[in-house]
Design a protein around this motif. Structure first.
Motif, PDB file in Angstrom:
ATOM      1  N   SER A   1       0.814  -1.206   0.000  1.00  0.00           N
ATOM      2  CA  SER A   1       0.000   0.000   0.000  1.00  0.00           C
ATOM      3  C   SER A   1       0.849   1.257   0.000  1.00  0.00           C
ATOM      4  O   SER A   1       0.345   2.344  -0.208  1.00  0.00           O
ATOM      5  CB  SER A   1      -0.955  -0.022   1.194  1.00  0.00           C
ATOM      6  N   ASP A   2       2.152   1.109   0.246  1.00  0.00           N
ATOM      7  CA  ASP A   2       3.072   2.230   0.126  1.00  0.00           C
ATOM      8  C   ASP A   2       3.905   2.170  -1.153  1.00  0.00           C
ATOM      9  O   ASP A   2       4.423   3.176  -1.590  1.00  0.00           O
ATOM     10  CB  ASP A   2       4.053   2.240   1.306  1.00  0.00           C
ATOM     11  N   GLN A   3       4.045   0.984  -1.731  1.00  0.00           N
ATOM     12  CA  GLN A   3       4.995   0.833  -2.833  1.00  0.00           C
ATOM     13  C   GLN A   3       4.541   1.571  -4.090  1.00  0.00           C
ATOM     14  O   GLN A   3       5.296   2.360  -4.653  1.00  0.00           O
ATOM     15  CB  GLN A   3       5.186  -0.662  -3.131  1.00  0.00           C
TER      16      GLN A   3
ATOM     17  N   PRO B   1       2.153   3.975  -4.388  1.00  0.00           N
ATOM     18  CA  PRO B   1       2.105   5.429  -4.208  1.00  0.00           C
ATOM     19  C   PRO B   1       3.485   6.073  -4.362  1.00  0.00           C
ATOM     20  O   PRO B   1       3.603   7.213  -4.789  1.00  0.00           O
ATOM     21  CB  PRO B   1       1.573   5.587  -2.783  1.00  0.00           C
ATOM     22  N   GLY B   2       4.522   5.327  -3.999  1.00  0.00           N
ATOM     23  CA  GLY B   2       5.884   5.831  -4.195  1.00  0.00           C
ATOM     24  C   GLY B   2       6.206   5.947  -5.669  1.00  0.00           C
ATOM     25  O   GLY B   2       6.760   6.954  -6.126  1.00  0.00           O
TER      26      GLY B   2
ATOM     27  N   MET C   1      -4.833   5.575  -3.467  1.00  0.00           N
ATOM     28  CA  MET C   1      -3.385   5.741  -3.365  1.00  0.00           C
ATOM     29  C   MET C   1      -2.939   7.172  -3.620  1.00  0.00           C
ATOM     30  O   MET C   1      -1.858   7.568  -3.200  1.00  0.00           O
ATOM     31  CB  MET C   1      -2.690   4.837  -4.378  1.00  0.00           C
TER      32      MET C   1
ATOM     33  N   ARG D   1       9.944  -3.132   1.429  1.00  0.00           N
ATOM     34  CA  ARG D   1       9.746  -2.433   0.169  1.00  0.00           C
ATOM     35  C   ARG D   1      11.090  -2.313  -0.545  1.00  0.00           C
ATOM     36  O   ARG D   1      12.073  -1.898   0.046  1.00  0.00           O
ATOM     37  CB  ARG D   1       9.179  -1.038   0.460  1.00  0.00           C
TER      38      ARG D   1
ATOM     39  N   ALA E   1       8.408   8.682   2.647  1.00  0.00           N
ATOM     40  CA  ALA E   1       8.527   9.234   1.290  1.00  0.00           C
ATOM     41  C   ALA E   1       7.473   8.627   0.369  1.00  0.00           C
ATOM     42  O   ALA E   1       7.049   9.251  -0.591  1.00  0.00           O
ATOM     43  CB  ALA E   1       9.927   8.980   0.753  1.00  0.00           C
ATOM     44  N   PHE E   2       7.047   7.410   0.672  1.00  0.00           N
ATOM     45  CA  PHE E   2       6.116   6.703  -0.211  1.00  0.00           C
ATOM     46  C   PHE E   2       4.695   6.680   0.349  1.00  0.00           C
ATOM     47  O   PHE E   2       3.831   6.006  -0.183  1.00  0.00           O
ATOM     48  CB  PHE E   2       6.596   5.266  -0.409  1.00  0.00           C
ATOM     49  N   CYS E   3       4.443   7.361   1.466  1.00  0.00           N
ATOM     50  CA  CYS E   3       3.133   7.212   2.115  1.00  0.00           C
ATOM     51  C   CYS E   3       2.113   8.213   1.573  1.00  0.00           C
ATOM     52  O   CYS E   3       2.378   9.412   1.515  1.00  0.00           O
ATOM     53  CB  CYS E   3       3.319   7.306   3.635  1.00  0.00           C
ATOM     54  N   PRO E   4       0.961   7.724   1.119  1.00  0.00           N
ATOM     55  CA  PRO E   4      -0.035   8.597   0.483  1.00  0.00           C
ATOM     56  C   PRO E   4      -0.513   9.740   1.383  1.00  0.00           C
ATOM     57  O   PRO E   4      -0.710  10.855   0.892  1.00  0.00           O
ATOM     58  CB  PRO E   4      -1.202   7.650   0.176  1.00  0.00           C
TER      59      PRO E   4
ATOM     60  N   HIS F   1       1.995  12.412   1.255  1.00  0.00           N
ATOM     61  CA  HIS F   1       1.883  13.147  -0.012  1.00  0.00           C
ATOM     62  C   HIS F   1       0.756  14.168   0.109  1.00  0.00           C
ATOM     63  O   HIS F   1       0.871  15.304  -0.330  1.00  0.00           O
ATOM     64  CB  HIS F   1       1.577  12.201  -1.174  1.00  0.00           C
TER      65      HIS F   1
ATOM     66  N   VAL G   1      13.318  12.236  -3.837  1.00  0.00           N
ATOM     67  CA  VAL G   1      12.184  12.182  -4.777  1.00  0.00           C
ATOM     68  C   VAL G   1      10.992  12.928  -4.181  1.00  0.00           C
ATOM     69  O   VAL G   1      10.337  13.737  -4.848  1.00  0.00           O
ATOM     70  CB  VAL G   1      11.794  10.715  -5.092  1.00  0.00           C
TER      71      VAL G   1
ATOM     72  N   LYS H   1      16.396   5.405   7.180  1.00  0.00           N
ATOM     73  CA  LYS H   1      16.284   4.113   6.510  1.00  0.00           C
ATOM     74  C   LYS H   1      16.338   2.947   7.506  1.00  0.00           C
ATOM     75  O   LYS H   1      15.619   1.957   7.366  1.00  0.00           O
ATOM     76  CB  LYS H   1      17.416   3.994   5.475  1.00  0.00           C
TER      77      LYS H   1
END
Lengths: 207, 207
Positions: free
Chosen positions: A97-99, A101-102, A135, A191, B89-92, B95, B134, B149
């Motif tokens: 669910s994060d991949q 959207p990244g 997403m 991820r 960084a990848f969390c909707p 964003h 990114v 990380k």
């Protein structure tokens, strides 16, 4: 006179319905509940399948129904774009669910590497529709394909179908000639770092 | 005639039913997701210091009041109030909140009573420096962002969801105190900033 009343009655309930539907749509449009809907899967066996393809081989073609309607196939990009196939285990699970959207915010990097992404899971279209819709506030820039029926056929061809019927968290880079250039069957619990994938794409573009 | 009246009544009934259903949705959404909608909590306590790499950008070093290279401790940041955003960084949801956080930054920089006294940093949970970059570029984030990380800061700060916002106040003895802790995104930048200003007590001190 009677006719006028009827017409008025109709208009009133028509307006009522429009208001009601708009209210319902507004509520559903919000993604505030996204995270609470994620199913906690716990820690899983890192990988649970045996690859059936190798880097350097021709990537098996497929044609799958896409969430946006129509179908998506590997061959449609042949000679045009590098293709990243991103298999993820299942909709509504934590890491997946994060991949995507990244990847959604990394479109520029895919563009720069002349690559398209195809997201694939073994879920059916309605599930993928609900899941991917939450997403991002924008439409996903990449196609999402359903490998639902026959169940996991494409995942199985590539050798990334796990014994419980979900797919691995696996990335394949296929170049413009249709040759597999990079494979990362990742630990399902983690991820894959974006830089590793981008590095692989840069390598493909070097040649 | 009778039939036609029944049709109008039926139509109205359907409209009412839809309205009733629409009315139920927001209530159930609020009840079932208290942790993710927007929930500030005033929990106070000691804020544990952690180290971060000194930013390469001159502007970011100046903003934080740092010099040189290597690492620095969060206690060295030149600020009376520090807002720490734990994001992915990848969390909707991160964003989603990004433009609002940019508004918070702009509001602080535009207020002579807050500029230089209230600073913001973002720490990317489970995100690599590449992924954080990114995110920074996609959302034009004007304040310094760092990567976590290896999840060490995530554990230290007990972060269980992203985004989480922590308000930190400098004590006279050089240690730091947490005065604000909020899980989940917000959409009202001025309200968020007012809460920070009010709970930190920074406005009174300025008088």
């Amino acid at each position: 006179m009677n006719r006028q009343n009827r017409l008025r009655g109709f208009l009133v309930c028509l307006v009522g319905m429009v208001i009601a539907l708009t209210a319902a749509a507004t509520v559903h449009g919000q993604g505030a509940d996204f995270k609470k809907n994620i199913f906690p899967v716990g820690k899983l066996k890192p990988t649970d399948s045996i690859l059936r393809v190798k880097a350097g081989e021709k990537a098996p073609n497929f044609s799958l129904p896409a969430v946006d309607g129509g179908r998506v196939s590997l061959s449609q990009y042949l000679g045009k774009k590098n293709v990243v196939l991103s298999f993820v285990p299942a909709a509504w699970t934590p890491v997946c669910s994060d991949q995507w959207p990244g990847y959604q915010i990394a479109k520029d990097l895919f563009d720069k590497n002349n690559a398209i992404l195809i997201g694939i899971t073994v879920d059916n279209i309605p599930t993928l529709y609900s899941w991917t819709r939450q997403m991002s506030s924008e439409k996903l820039w990449f196609p999402v394909a359903s490998d639902f029926y026959p169940h996991g056929a494409v995942a199985s061809t590539y050798g990334v179908l796990r014994s419980d019927g979900t797919a691995e968290r696996a990335l394949f880079v296929v170049d413009k000639k249709g040759i597999i250039r990079y494979i990362d069957v990742h630990n399902i619990n983690e991820r894959p770092p974006l830089e590793d994938l981008m590095h692989a794409l840069e390598e493909v573009n070097k040649q | 005639m009778h039939k036609k009246n029944t049709a109008v009544i039926l139509c109205a009934a359907v409209a009412l039913l839809i309205l009733a259903c629409a009315g139920l949705y927001p209530r159930s959404a609020l009840v079932s997701s208290p942790a993710y909608a927007s929930e500030p909590s005033g929990t106070t306590g000691r804020f544990p210091a952690f180290t971060l790499p000194v930013p390469k950008s001159d502007a970011e070093r100046t903003y934080l009041g740092l010099s040189g290279t290597g690492t620095f401790s969060t206690t060295q940041i030149k600020a009376q109030v520090l807002i720490v955003e734990a994001f992915g960084a990848f969390c909707p949801h991160c964003h989603h909140v990004a433009p609002y956080m940019n508004q918070v930054y702009a509001a602080i920089e535009g207020r002579p009573d807050l500029k230089g006294r209230v600073k913001i940093i973002g720490v990317g949970m489970r995100s690599s420096p590449f992924e954080v970059n990114v995110f920074r570029e996609k959302f034009h984030v004007p304040f310094p962002l760092f990567a976590d990380k290896d999840m060490s800061i995530e554990k230290l700060l007990s972060i269980d969801t992203t985004p989480t916002f922590i308000g930190v106040k400098a004590r006279e003895d050089g240690s730091q105190e947490r005065f604000y802790f909020r899980r989940g995104f917000f959409e009202d930048a001025s309200q968020f900033l007012s809460e920070i200003v009010r709970l930190s007590g920074i406005a009174q001190e300025a008088k």
